[in-house]
Design a protein around this motif. Structure first.
Motif, PDB file in Angstrom:
ATOM      1  N   ASP A   1       0.834  -1.211   0.000  1.00  0.00           N
ATOM      2  CA  ASP A   1       0.000   0.000   0.000  1.00  0.00           C
ATOM      3  C   ASP A   1       0.868   1.261   0.000  1.00  0.00           C
TER       4      ASP A   1
ATOM      5  N   LEU B   1       2.496   1.700  -3.428  1.00  0.00           N
ATOM      6  CA  LEU B   1       1.545   2.116  -4.465  1.00  0.00           C
ATOM      7  C   LEU B   1       1.123   3.569  -4.296  1.00  0.00           C
ATOM      8  N   ARG B   2       0.847   3.947  -3.055  1.00  0.00           N
ATOM      9  CA  ARG B   2       0.363   5.310  -2.826  1.00  0.00           C
ATOM     10  C   ARG B   2       1.443   6.347  -3.042  1.00  0.00           C
TER      11      ARG B   2
ATOM     12  N   ALA C   1     -15.333  -2.105  14.747  1.00  0.00           N
ATOM     13  CA  ALA C   1     -14.439  -1.875  13.610  1.00  0.00           C
ATOM     14  C   ALA C   1     -13.320  -2.910  13.626  1.00  0.00           C
TER      15      ALA C   1
ATOM     16  N   ARG D   1     -10.150  -5.329  12.685  1.00  0.00           N
ATOM     17  CA  ARG D   1      -8.882  -4.995  12.040  1.00  0.00           C
ATOM     18  C   ARG D   1      -8.367  -6.106  11.154  1.00  0.00           C
TER      19      ARG D   1
ATOM     20  N   HIS E   1     -10.959   0.062   8.880  1.00  0.00           N
ATOM     21  CA  HIS E   1      -9.580  -0.427   8.968  1.00  0.00           C
ATOM     22  C   HIS E   1      -9.157  -1.230   7.732  1.00  0.00           C
TER      23      HIS E   1
ATOM     24  N   LYS F   1      -8.390  -0.626   4.428  1.00  0.00           N
ATOM     25  CA  LYS F   1      -8.248   0.472   3.473  1.00  0.00           C
ATOM     26  C   LYS F   1      -6.861   0.504   2.832  1.00  0.00           C
ATOM     27  N   ARG F   2      -6.445  -0.642   2.357  1.00  0.00           N
ATOM     28  CA  ARG F   2      -5.139  -0.669   1.706  1.00  0.00           C
ATOM     29  C   ARG F   2      -5.278  -0.886   0.203  1.00  0.00           C
ATOM     30  N   PHE F   3      -4.430  -0.211  -0.537  1.00  0.00           N
ATOM     31  CA  PHE F   3      -4.272  -0.557  -1.942  1.00  0.00           C
ATOM     32  C   PHE F   3      -3.444  -1.830  -2.013  1.00  0.00           C
TER      33      PHE F   3
ATOM     34  N   ALA G   1      -2.719  -3.640  -5.370  1.00  0.00           N
ATOM     35  CA  ALA G   1      -1.946  -3.773  -6.609  1.00  0.00           C
ATOM     36  C   ALA G   1      -2.509  -2.820  -7.646  1.00  0.00           C
ATOM     37  N   PHE G   2      -1.649  -2.381  -8.549  1.00  0.00           N
ATOM     38  CA  PHE G   2      -2.105  -1.554  -9.658  1.00  0.00           C
ATOM     39  C   PHE G   2      -1.308  -1.933 -10.899  1.00  0.00           C
TER      40      PHE G   2
ATOM     41  N   VAL H   1     -11.233   1.688   1.154  1.00  0.00           N
ATOM     42  CA  VAL H   1     -10.561   2.753   0.401  1.00  0.00           C
ATOM     43  C   VAL H   1     -11.612   3.673  -0.209  1.00  0.00           C
TER      44      VAL H   1
ATOM     45  N   GLU I   1      -9.213   8.876  -2.121  1.00  0.00           N
ATOM     46  CA  GLU I   1      -7.847   8.347  -2.042  1.00  0.00           C
ATOM     47  C   GLU I   1      -7.387   7.818  -3.401  1.00  0.00           C
TER      48      GLU I   1
ATOM     49  N   THR J   1      -4.214   9.414  -5.414  1.00  0.00           N
ATOM     50  CA  THR J   1      -3.056   8.591  -5.745  1.00  0.00           C
ATOM     51  C   THR J   1      -2.853   8.444  -7.247  1.00  0.00           C
TER      52      THR J   1
END
Lengths: 248, 439
Positions: free
Chosen positions: A49, A52-53, B19, B21, B59, B61-63, B65-66, B79, B83, B87
């Motif tokens: 993450d 990427l960000r 919430a 994790r 919690h 909220k991660r990217f 892969a792109f 996410v 955001e 990004t």
């Protein structure tokens, strides 16, 4: 000089909410990161993450704050000696359990004081030898005066605060900079389920911003929410005969 | 227990909210039953409220892969589009479909199958979703791809088929952060519809519609067309970095306005002023992405405009053949009651795509009402007009529809409810809305 965006940052205790927020903030500024915690494989998602960000380099490393005998080897195995080291290792524990069970108390004392002090000592030696480096220690306002509700944790943090203060004094003329961060209440997994007053409770992102600015502006001691400085000044000023009868 | 509400601040319900994790903690929560996932709380009504088991996904909220070759982004459900834009816009990518706020979560956008100003060409949010990973009633995680039954029930399924954990979405390449906008003033409803029909090739189109004015000018609108601007179209100063746009100052509505601040007089005055100001500025303009897509995001907490009691939104879709007549009837009724809102939106939809998608070939009308007895009565009249013209309702905006009306106008939800009962999803996942609407 510490603070330039190309400076690599080592984050110890990288799984904590405060550490994760700091990682985001520092990566956003362009710093490459080394994330260190137990079971480093579980940090891979965070590392991806961050890459990427923010387009920065991120590596993950196994680190056990309590395995103090391994700390030197841990540092020697890092890809490079970082320019900045941030220690967010901590364990609140349960006060009642710490009173009852010596093993639990020892775990709290070692996690908040012994482990951080040992690894940061080793880093300080290396920074001194190189001639530069910044150490950021996340301590706690709980260390400002021992209170019945959390004095085992508070005593360990008091030790850590005193230790950071001494280290800063030792390097008062350089080359190592030492920053003490005193967050007050923070909404993290450590405090989840506790009923905290909103005005006294910072978000992890707020702590991260304070850490980032402290690095930028070469601060010594940072109170994340200034109101805590006032609160703790009052608590410290109470004469002991009165203080001992309070419930704080 | 925490008092929670949707964006409209009605209804407000005491909810047990947690919430988690990690997936293990999430699975333990789901096992309690009656669970609903909550993202940014931007659904207007009670879609993301469960008194017994609301699960905040903040919690997650991660990217992940792109792929810069295809623009496919894998990310966790919490996410936000904000955001994603922050990004990836600097790298030349923008969401293929976006609703009117960037503060929605990826999970929420999928669950509501949200739509945007390009629905007539690009389709709803589902058009960009490659796969979804869901945690089911048993805590097991499975990936659903476009051909899977589970994918089709989940897209637009309001979080009632499981908790959306992760998804892959395709972003669109854009050449700048600017939109070339053309504003066409339409003096009445017929002219507005004509403008939409004549501009089906514009990638983006939407109209602000004056719903406070009756008589010959009923339905007068400002139809706003847009397309992503090429760098050559930008002023010289902006060409150096075509993705950089001026940062907007975030304003905040600091207090609740008194509930009576919105009345027929202020509404008519505001709508008239807005119309004249817009008509004077008609023609072409360059607008940055933030102001074009998200004008209201600049005012944090704009939902407090309607006072402490909150507001309810009415949004329906009408099929093309009946749209003109239906819209006319809706506007007539609204104006006659002296009701109406600051921001009423008219939009041409393309064909329905997803199994549960709200849009259908035709028109959609969306408007807010302060939450009070008169509004709720008026909305029941609007429900009937919608039903009489073969229309349907948007659950992401709904806080007050009744189950009979929903099932009568949109039998797809009866199939959905039947599927949920058959598969045991009905016990595991529920929201205040699903209970009210017998889903």
């Amino acid at each position: 000089m510490s603070g330039a965006v190309e400076d690599a940052v080592l984050i110890l205790g990288a799984r904590s909410d405060i550490a994760r927020a700091c990682a985001q903030r520092l990566a956003r500024a362009g710093h490459p990161l080394m994330l260190a915690a137990r079971d480093a494989a579980t940090l891979a998602g965070d590392a991806e993450d961050l890459k990427l960000r923010h387009g920065v380099a991120v590596t993950c490393h196994d680190f056990d704050a309590l395995a103090t005998g391994d700390h030197a080897a841990f540092l020697d195995a890092l890809p490079e000696l970082p320019e900045i080291a941030l220690c967010a290792v901590g364990l609140m524990g349960d006060q009642a359990e710490s009173q009852r069970d010596p093993a639990a108390a020892i775990r709290v004392l070692r996690s908040n004081f012994e482990g951080p002090a040992v690894v940061l000592s080793l880093l300080a030696e290396r920074f001194e030898a190189r001639g530069s480096g910044t150490i950021v220690g996340i301590s706690s306002v709980a260390g400002e005066r021992g209170r019945a509700s959390n004095y085992v944790y508070g005593a360990a943090k008091a030790g850590f605060t005193a230790w950071l203060s001494g280290l800063r004094n030792r390097f008062g003329r350089g080359p190592v900079r030492v920053i003490t961060v005193l967050p007050g209440f923070v909404a993290t997994s450590m405090t989840e389920g506790m009923d905290l007053p909103a005005r006294l409770t910072a978000q992890p992102e707020e702590v991260a911003e304070a850490v980032y600015r402290a690095i930028r502006h070469r601060r010594d001691v940072v109170w994340v929410r200034p109101v805590w400085r006032v609160i703790m000044a009052i608590i410290r000023a109470l004469p002991e005969p009165i203080f001992k009868k309070t419930r704080l | 227990m925490t008092a929670l509400a949707g964006w409209g601040r009605y209804p407000r319900i005491d909810c047990a909210i947690a919430a988690p994790r990690d997936e293990a903690a999430l699975a333990a929560l789901i096992a309690r039953g009656g669970a609903i996932a909550r993202g940014m709380g931007r659904a207007y009504g009670d879609s993301a409220l469960s008194a017994t088991n609301t699960i905040s996904m903040r919690h997650f909220k991660r990217f992940r892969a792109f792929d810069p070759a295809t623009g496919v982004l894998e990310a966790e459900a919490g996410v936000t589009l904000a955001e994603i834009i922050e990004t990836f816009l600097p790298r030349g990518w923008f969401p293929l479909v976006t609703p009117g706020t960037k503060f929605v979560s990826l999970g929420g956008a999928i669950a509501a199958d949200v739509h945007g100003k390009n629905h007539h060409g690009a389709g709803s949010f589902g058009a960009c979703v490659e796969w979804i990973e869901l945690m089911g009633a048993d805590g097991a995680v499975a990936r659903a791809t476009r051909d899977d039954d589970r994918f089709r029930w989940t897209l637009g399924g309001m979080g009632l088929t499981g908790v959306i954990l992760r998804a892959a979405i395709r972003l669109q390449p854009v050449a700048s952060g600017w939109i070339a906008q053309t504003t066409l003033p339409a003096p009445d409803l017929a002219a507005a519809i004509e403008a939409f029909e004549a501009n089906m090739d514009a990638p983006y189109s939407v109209a602000w519609i004056d719903c406070a004015t009756s008589g010959a000018a009923r339905g007068r609108s400002l139809v706003m067309l847009g397309r992503h601007a090429a760098p050559e179209a930008l002023p010289r100063a902006a060409r150096r970095d075509p993705f950089a746009v001026p940062r907007r100052r975030l304003r905040r509505l600091p207090i609740d306005l008194p509930s009576g601040a919105l009345n027929p007089l202020t509404l008519r005055a505001f709508n008239a002023a807005y119309w004249w100001a817009g008509a004077r500025r008609a023609g072409a303009a360059l607008v940055d992405w933030d102001r074009y897509f998200y004008p209201l995001d600049a005012i944090e907490g704009w939902n407090r405009l309607y006072g402490r009691r909150g507001f309810v939104q009415f949004q329906c879709a009408l099929p093309l053949p009946a749209a003109r007549e239906g819209l006319d009837a809706l506007l007539r009724t609204i104006a006659a009651r002296g009701a109406g809102s600051f921001l009423a939106v008219l939009k041409r939809f393309g064909a329905q795509e997803g199994r549960l998608s709200f849009p259908m070939e035709g028109y959609t009308l969306a408007l807010d009402f302060p939450c009070n007895r008169e509004s709720l009565n008026l909305m029941q009249t609007l429900d009937r007009i919608t039903a009489d013209h073969g229309g349907r309702f948007y659950l992401a905006k709904d806080a007050r529809l009744d189950a009979a009306t929903l099932h009568a106008t949109d039998p797809r939800w009866s199939d959905f409810a039947e599927m949920r009962r058959r598969t045991g999803l009905a016990e595991a996942f529920a929201s205040a809305q699903s209970r009210r609407l017998a889903l």
